[in-house]
Motif scaffolding. Structure first.
Motif, mmCIF file in Angstrom:
data_model
loop_
_atom_site.group_PDB
_atom_site.id
_atom_site.type_symbol
_atom_site.label_atom_id
_atom_site.label_comp_id
_atom_site.label_asym_id
_atom_site.label_seq_id
_atom_site.Cartn_x
_atom_site.Cartn_y
_atom_site.Cartn_z
ATOM 1 N N SER A 128 -11.358 5.349 3.333
ATOM 2 C CA SER A 128 -11.431 5.470 4.795
ATOM 3 C C SER A 128 -10.045 5.478 5.434
ATOM 4 N N LYS A 129 -9.063 4.885 4.769
ATOM 5 C CA LYS A 129 -7.696 4.860 5.299
ATOM 6 C C LYS A 129 -6.884 6.083 4.890
ATOM 7 N N GLU B 283 -12.978 1.104 1.622
ATOM 8 C CA GLU B 283 -11.787 0.737 2.388
ATOM 9 C C GLU B 283 -10.622 1.664 2.088
ATOM 10 N N ASN B 284 -10.369 1.935 0.812
ATOM 11 C CA ASN B 284 -9.226 2.772 0.448
ATOM 12 C C ASN B 284 -9.404 4.212 0.936
ATOM 13 N N ARG C 216 -24.331 -3.663 7.718
ATOM 14 C CA ARG C 216 -23.484 -3.207 8.818
ATOM 15 C C ARG C 216 -24.291 -2.799 10.036
ATOM 16 N N ASN D 112 0.812 -1.214 0.000
ATOM 17 C CA ASN D 112 0.000 0.000 0.000
ATOM 18 C C ASN D 112 0.844 1.264 0.000
ATOM 19 N N GLU E 295 -23.494 -1.889 1.045
ATOM 20 C CA GLU E 295 -22.817 -2.390 2.232
ATOM 21 C C GLU E 295 -23.472 -1.940 3.532
ATOM 22 N N GLN F 229 -17.962 1.410 12.869
ATOM 23 C CA GLN F 229 -18.281 1.940 11.551
ATOM 24 C C GLN F 229 -17.550 3.256 11.320
ATOM 25 N N ASP G 176 -15.023 3.750 9.584
ATOM 26 C CA ASP G 176 -14.593 3.929 8.204
ATOM 27 C C ASP G 176 -15.645 4.665 7.385
ATOM 28 N N THR H 45 -3.244 2.100 -2.131
ATOM 29 C CA THR H 45 -4.522 1.698 -1.541
ATOM 30 C C THR H 45 -5.061 2.756 -0.595
ATOM 31 N N SER I 257 -13.612 3.344 -3.480
ATOM 32 C CA SER I 257 -13.527 2.251 -2.522
ATOM 33 C C SER I 257 -13.728 2.760 -1.098
#
Length: 886
Positions: A198-199, A195-196, A296, A135, A292, A302, A304, A160, A193
């Motif tokens: 949120s990071k 995931e991507n 959840r 990443n 999604e 949550q 993210d 990522t 994304s």
């Protein structure tokens, strides 16, 4: 953050040496911090040494730097990593000046760094994937054999997640090679994304300099003695506890300033370069969220999702172009699936680190709603409540509405007292019907009454175009039904007070018709039937007659108060279709506030009226006053009352507090505020105040009252002055008038207890509802007036009429309103809401103008001249009183 987060892999040994050396320095030098210097962190000193190291090796990025200990100055000889590490520790111990970091030299973190390196003077830049995490994006610093120019974009790995620095480097790379493929690919991958994204742009919670501690800049440690650094070790655990507490308090790990700087740099490029890619990515992201989020609902973590929405709503162009038409609607539709817990986290984030974005986010949502209202062809079977984008944006605005309150000035929830009737001794009334609880408000532990001053004015949340478009009869039907259909009455912050008044009007009318229907049904069974609340009063004894009748009704059958009011003046022929009731209320209010009754006292400083704490009137009298006020709201009549705002806060269930004194008694408020702000040691000598206060009764006699037991012996000091002020305000606004207010409130609730009054209106809007607007704009009245009987707006008599009206004094204009409509008050929403009609009443004659106040109709003969018109009109508005047959 360890040095391994900053330096290339080839310098592993030097990194270890630097970290070990700095740790040894801090351990061996017995450095201690005094508490008065603040809570200092051990990691902060290590961070400072690292900054010296990078200044020596990389420089600050300023080509004009004049610091001899900076690589950018050009006067330093190149140092090996080991030499730089030793020199960094030496510079730290000497407290040598550090350069300000250039924007493109911000400390590398998250493992995502891009270093440009030319190859033989060329601009060829290759991505290296060797010896780095998947990443991370790293540009090789050496000549990469086998890296070909035709593959450097297509084969380059896409990160990522993004950091501020990595985005800068990608932009620099694209500009240097005049190709924006890496940027477009990166934006597409990251922003599509969950995931991507949120990071991305994450705070370094392991570093106290960027998380819990405000310590770590050059100024924070500059000038400290080395003996003080030892105490940093003992603070390390505290810092970790601080970060853990922040996590528990839902503090977002998103580095919001970094996000804003990164977007600023991105949008300095031509938007056409990346806009389509970013818009398409956001639409894809919204689709992923919609799929999604339903799965959840049972998940605890949550964060993210919160991070994603925080980053997305920082995009500066979200309220324009394709973002507004495509991306923002998709995000709003997805966001309506958020759980209450996530909504609360998002509200807390927007109220905290991102509070300066509240205005921009609100403007974007308002633009989206307005655009959809304009562009959507609403039809008979498709109402504004059915438009999904509008409703989803409104739901998202609700989160922002609570964030706006949290970001403002809040008062203690302990001042809330929604069940006042339960505290009234001997109260026989049924429990108050409370509005349905808002799950988001419950999750946040906040109520609109808690907010003294919101971050943005509440009026910023009104959408006037939407309010004018909403058909409130349909919206009210949705509100009352169990179908689950959307109703703006559950989101009243977006509606103007005038539109919300229609919702209240429908609720009141339906209840009146229900009571009337029950009366008719009783008539068929032989029971006494009275479909209306009838009051027959004498004009000269209006208070005695009205209060006696209302008292009998409230004791025998309080439900009759929910019937439509019909007033009859004894000896007069007027039939009450609304106009007679208006005059009845006005006359009652004039008498009630007459000083001879001494039920209310006038505050000289603010010219407001307040309960007389020493009044001789019985509780029943104040109860009946509350009934009158409730009946005015229930029957849609505006009153000429001048209560301070604290009364409306109290009837909504909030006790008076110190800040309420500002409009209750400005002189007293300023005096007490001066006491609170005085911090000199001679406080006792200057104020010489004890906890005993004095006030005057209706006869002018002075009465002493101890705010605390033996208050005359307790002096107000610096230590207890806040307690004194709170007790003083509590006595004046609550305790001293508790008996009178409780009786008043009981009568008020007899009428409005089942209405959605508290759901729809805030205290300041309640004042507008009762007292009307203070904006006497007769241009609005002229533009909204209709004509009948042969008159048009082009008739000469009509032109003369408005010319005369605009020349009148404000007092005469009020008399004209009283004459034509039965009330001299401006309805909520302005004079345009009156819908006055001017009708022709025959040819020229000596007759005075007349009016049907029930229907706001002014009957005007066609006078021969402007002068005659003015003479007859002024006489009519000055000498008219009572009702007769026309």
């Amino acid at each position: 953050m360890s040095s391994s987060d900053f330096t290339p892999n080839s310098d592993e040994a030097s990194r270890n040496n630097l970290e070990a050396s700095s740790s040894n320095l801090l351990d061996n030098e017995k450095i201690i911090f005094d508490d008065k210097d603040g809570v200092m962190k051990r990691a902060a000193a290590k961070k400072l040494i690292e900054r010296y190291f990078y200044q020596l090796t990389d420089g600050c990025g300023n080509p004009h730097c004049d610091n001899q200990y900076c690589a950018s100055s050009g006067v330093m000889k190149p140092l090996s990593p080991d030499e730089a590490a030793a020199q960094a520790i030496h510079l730290f111990s000497r407290d040598v000046r550090l350069c300000e970091r250039h924007p493109n030299k911000i400390a590398r973190k998250q493992g995502a760094l891009l270093n440009e390196k030319t190859n033989g003077g060329s601009n060829d830049v290759c991505f290296s994937t060797a010896s780095i995490p998947a990443n991370d994006i790293v540009i090789s610093q050496g000549n990469m054999a086998g890296c070909k120019n035709d593959m450097k974009y297509n084969s380059a790995p896409v990160p990522t997640f993004l950091t501020e620095q990595s985005l800068y480097d990608i932009i620099d790379l694209c500009e240097a090679n005049d190709s924006y493929s890496p940027l477009i690919r990166t934006l597409g991958e990251i922003f599509s994304s969950i995931e991507n994204l949120s990071k991305s742009f994450a705070q370094d919670l392991s570093s106290p300099t960027e998380s819990c501690s405000d310590f770590g800049s050059t100024e924070d440690v500059k000038g400290l003695k080395k003996e003080q650094v030892r105490s940093l070790e003992g603070e390390k655990d505290k810092d970790e506890d601080c970060c853990a507490e922040s996590s528990r308090n839902n503090i977002t790990p998103v580095d919001i300033p970094a996000v804003r700087r990164a977007f600023t740099a991105l949008f300095k490029l031509k938007s056409s370069i990346f806009e389509n890619a970013l818009v398409n990515a956001l639409v894809t992201l919204a689709g992923n969220l919609q799929m999604e989020l339903p799965t959840r609902k049972e998940m605890d973590n949550q964060d993210d999702i919160v991070n994603v929405l925080v980053i997305v709503f920082e995009i500066p162009a979200l309220g324009s172009g394709d973002f507004l038409e495509t991306a923002l609607p998709a995000i709003c539709r997805a966001a309506q699936r958020l759980t209450v817990e996530v909504q609360a986290k998002l509200a807390r984030t927007w109220s905290g680190a991102a509070r300066t974005s509240i205005k921009n986010i609100l403007e974007n949502l308002q633009q989206l709603i307005t655009l959809r209202v304009i562009m959507t062809p609403f039809q008979r079977d498709f109402f504004v409540q059915d438009e999904n984008v509008i409703t989803s944006a409104t739901k998202l605005m609700k989160i922002l509405y609570y964030a706006n309150m949290l970001a403002g000035v809040l008062e203690s929830p302990e001042l809330r007292c929604p069940n006042i009737l339960d505290t009234i001794e001997g109260s026989q009334s049924k429990p108050k019907s409370l509005p349905p609880s808002d799950p988001l408000a419950d999750e946040l532990g906040v109520h609109v009454l808690d907010c003294r001053i919101p971050y943005l004015p509440y009026s910023e949340f009104y959408n006037e175009l939407l309010s004018d478009t909403v058909e409130m009869d349909r919206d009210f039907a949705n509100y009352k039904s169990d179908s689950g259909k959307f109703s703006f009455m559950n989101y009243p912050f977006i509606l103007t007070p005038a539109t919300k008044t229609l919702g209240l009007y429908f609720d009141n009318r339906i209840r009146m018709y229900s009571e009337r229907r029950i009366s008719f049904m009783q008539a068929f069974t032989g029971m006494p039937s009275q479909p209306f609340l009838k009051l027959k009063v004498r004009r000269d004894h209006i208070i005695d007659d009205a209060l006696v009748e209302l008292e009998m009704i409230s004791m025998d059958n309080p439900k009759d108060l929910k019937k439509q009011l019909v007033v009859e003046f004894e000896g007069e022929q007027g039939i009450d279709e609304g106009g007679v009731s208006k005059e009845f209320f006005q006359l009652v209010i004039e008498e009630i506030f007459n000083p001879d009754y001494a039920m209310f006292a006038v505050q000289a400083e603010s010219q407001t009226v307040w309960f007389n704490p020493t009044s001789f009137e019985s509780d029943a009298q104040f109860t009946l006053i509350g009934i009158v006020l409730g009946l005015a709201i229930y029957n849609n009549v505006i009153l000429a009352v001048n209560f301070p705002m604290v009364l409306y806060r109290k009837v909504m269930g909030r006790q008076g507090s110190f800040e309420d004194l500002q409009d209750w008694n400005p002189v007293l408020y300023n005096s007490l505020k001066q006491m609170l702000e005085y911090n000199q040691p001679d406080f006792d000598e200057v104020f010489m105040q004890t906890f005993r206060i004095s006030y005057q009764d209706v006869f002018g006699s002075t009465i002493d009252y101890d705010l605390k037991e033996n208050g005359f012996e307790i002096h107000v000091t610096q230590e207890n002055k806040y307690e004194f002020v709170d007790l003083y305000a509590d006595f004046l606004l609550n305790k001293s008038v508790e008996k009178q207010f409780h009786a008043f409130y009981k009568g008020f609730q007899m009428v409005v207890d089942e209405s959605p009054l508290e759901l729809l209106f805030r205290p300041e809007e309640i004042e507008l509802l009762i007292c009307g607007s203070k904006n006497f704009d007769f241009d609005e009245l002229e533009n909204s007036t209709e004509y009948d009987g042969g008159y048009t707006n082009d008739s000469q008599i009509i032109k003369d009429f408005w010319s005369v009206v605009h020349s009148l004094s404000l007092e005469d204009k009020r008399r004209l309103l009283q004459f034509a409509t039965g009330s001299d008050r401006v309805p909520i929403g302005g004079l345009s809401k009156l819908k006055m009609v001017i009708a022709k009443n025959g040819p020229d004659s000596d007759r005075l103008p007349t009016a049907h106040t029930c229907f706001n109709v002014l009957l005007l003969p066609e006078y021969s001249s402007k002068e005659k018109l003015k003479d007859r009109l002024v006489k009519a508005i000055h000498y008219s009183k009572g009702f007769g047959m026309l």
